[in-house]
Design an enzyme around this catalytic site. Structure first.
Site, PDB file in Angstrom:
ATOM      1  CB  SER A 133      -0.884   0.017   1.242  1.00 25.29           C
ATOM      2  OG  SER A 133      -0.073   0.268   2.369  1.00 25.29           O
ATOM      3  CE  LYS A 134      -0.122   8.427  -0.928  1.00 27.75           C
ATOM      4  NZ  LYS A 134      -1.193   9.372  -1.005  1.00 27.75           N
ATOM      5  NE  ARG A 135      -1.941   3.511   6.504  1.00 27.53           N
ATOM      6  CZ  ARG A 135      -2.379   2.461   7.201  1.00 27.53           C
ATOM      7  NH1 ARG A 135      -1.602   1.886   8.091  1.00 27.53           N
ATOM      8  NH2 ARG A 135      -3.584   1.993   7.006  1.00 27.53           N
TER       9      ARG A 135
END
Ligand code: GLU
Length: 527
Positions: A278-280
């Site tokens: 994910s972007k996180r």
């Protein structure tokens, strides 16, 4: 497993030209997983002399983000994934933007209603909520609008023909839903996952046309893939659960015989391997997730892209190609042409691919090592220009060659070589402690003097020979002095060929730096 099903074989019938599409939704920046999907589509198309089409799936108006379309085009262009047809250049199946094809979907949806394969539904949001509550209270695990619940709702199956007509004439809001048959197995043979079988008891009556007249993804996707002559649908694994529904749609629309083959790509996993990337995760581990930088128009949040972080497009392509596909050999370095040659759907893996940014860096290093001298110099010039530093072409070329083997990103041609442009102000304390002593000061003073009286052109060889002479006179070996000399010239204890550095910075500057270090460091030691 269904043992009665034929054994899995990948059979690509090559009677027609291969046509594949990359079909992103313009909902923001393209995630790196989307780029991998585009890449695999591109490689497959080019391998088979086929067409690579860019279609924009923008039927969800609520998620439309301005600038996203240009971002997609820019990203593909940067990576050299050229499309044969699409929103930019048009083509025989234009328009390639779904929002401009509204009538086409409506026509097919109405045909399905006519043929009793779909129906109008007039239920209000409150009625739908009520239905869900009712089902929940009756302990139904998955309360959905399906072939059972539809019978207690307001639709063209339960209402009389007159009432349906009245409601339509009156302009009551309506949607069109697919009339999913009861308890039937829908099967498809995915080129990566093999057989997938789903019973229609697990498929709800999906909306095909929304109340705003726009189609849903499912309808638009199937209609377009059919009309655009798509032969292979290569997309992310997150779409695998929708594939049986799509098969059902092809059947209902009467297009089953020309249905494309499906290949669902394995997920890109977090660096730790547990869960989807994910972007996180990217933020947490400090690596980009988007190909180009992106400023979210709503939040203003800025994300640096692979491009701005200094990744070369060819390195990123090579890295992504091997995230989910393997060539079946030990070869790791592939140009785009070589990838086209080697690529095959058979060698796409089923299991998720861990996103190892260190491997991406490794590829970047390898491609930097292979760059023509002129390109490396150009990188350095760009860096220097942003720092307002002047540099001759000869000097830039020499620096690039000295650093070529030691950098991962082009910007490091400057950041790892600032000493080529200015004398160090600080010196690595550990090296000072270990190597800066009276002997070093004495030898380097002699060396400065010897260089001062040196005749002829100053070259790396001359610098080397002169140092040898000074050392011989003092009965010392080169190893005794090299690190102290490097410290004086560059401020650190490691780096590229020292005599090469001297050649670049020139005799006067070498002498100046030796004296500066002798003054500064000796003084510091005494103090
Ligand atoms: N619009 C879908 C997406 O954004 C495309 C899925 C497909 O390729 O069928 O991923």
């Amino acid at each position: 497993m269904h043992s009665d099903l034929p054994k899995f074989t990948v059979e690509i019938v090559m009677t027609n030209k291969v046509r594949v599409r990359f079909a992103p939704s313009p909902t923001g920046a393209l995630h790196i997983g989307g780029i991998r999907t585009a890449l695999y589509n591109y490689l497959f198309a080019k391998k088979h002399g086929g067409d690579f089409i860019l279609r924009i799936e923008d039927t969800d108006q609520t998620r439309f983000v301005p600038g996203a379309e240009d971002y997609i085009l820019g990203s593909l262009a940067w990576l050299g994934l050229n499309t044969d047809e699409g929103i930019a250049q048009g083509g025989p199946c234009a328009p390639y933007r779904q929002s401009e094809r509204k009538d086409i979907y409506m026509k097919e949806a109405l045909r399905l209603v006519e043929e009793d394969k779909a129906y109008y539904a007039f239920d209000t949001p409150e009625e739908l909520d009520e239905m869900r509550e009712r089902l929940k209270a009756a302990k139904v695990v998955n309360p959905v609008y399906d072939n059972v619940t539809r019978m207690s709702m307001k639709n063209s199956i339960t209402l009389s023909q007159e009432e349906v007509q009245q409601r339509l004439d009156r302009g009551d809001p309506w949607v069109i839903r697919l009339k999913v048959p009861k308890r039937e197995d829908v099967r498809l043979q995915d080129l990566v996952r093999d057989w997938v079988v789903v019973n229609t008891a697990n498929i709800d009556d999906k909306i095909l046309i929304k109340s705003d007249g726009m189609p849903t993804y499912h309808l638009a996707n199937v209609v377009d893939d059919h009309l655009m002559g798509i032969t292979h649908v290569i997309r992310g694994e997150e779409w695998l659960p929708s594939a049986p529904l799509h098969v059902l749609l092809y059947r209902f629309l009467g297009w089953e015989n020309t249905m494309p083959r499906f290949a669902h790509l394995p997920l890109l996993l977090k660096p730790t391997g547990n869960g989807k990337l994910s972007k996180r995760d990217a933020l947490k581990h400090g690596f980009p997730i988007f190909p180009l930088s992106w400023k979210d128009p709503e939040t203003g949040e800025f994300s640096e892209g692979f491009q701005e972080a200094g990744y070369l497009p060819e390195a990123l392509i090579n890295f992504l190609a091997l995230l989910g596909w393997n060539p079946g050999t030990e070869q790791e370095m592939f140009s785009l042409e070589e990838l086209i040659e080697a690529f095959s759907i058979e060698r796409i893996g089923k299991s998720g691919a861990k996103f190892d940014i260190e491997k991406a860096k490794w590829f970047n290093q390898q491609y930097i090592k292979l760059k023509p001298a002129a390109e490396l110099s150009a990188f350095l010039h760009t860096e220097l220009a942003s720092q307002h530093i002047e540099c001759s072409p000869e000097k830039a070329a020499a620096i690039s060659e000295l650093l070529r083997e030691r950098i991962t990103f082009p910007a490091e041609l400057y950041t790892k070589g600032t000493y080529f442009f200015a004398a160090p102000d600080e010196y690595d304390e550990k090296i000072v402690a270990k190597k800066w002593n009276e002997e070093a000061v004495s030898i380097l003073s002699h060396y400065a003097l010897a260089l001062e009286t040196l005749e002829g052109v100053f070259t790396s060889e001359a610098a080397h020979i002169t140092l040898n002479k000074v050392l011989e006179e003092n009965n010392l070996g080169m190893g005794r002095i090299l690190q102290a000399l490097r410290l004086a010239l560059t401020g650190s204890g490691a780096g590229p060929d020292l005599f090469g550095i001297m050649d670049v910075i020139g005799r006067e500057e070498v002498i100046h730096r030796l004296r500066k270090a002798i003054n500064q460091l000796t003084y510091e030691k005494k103090a």
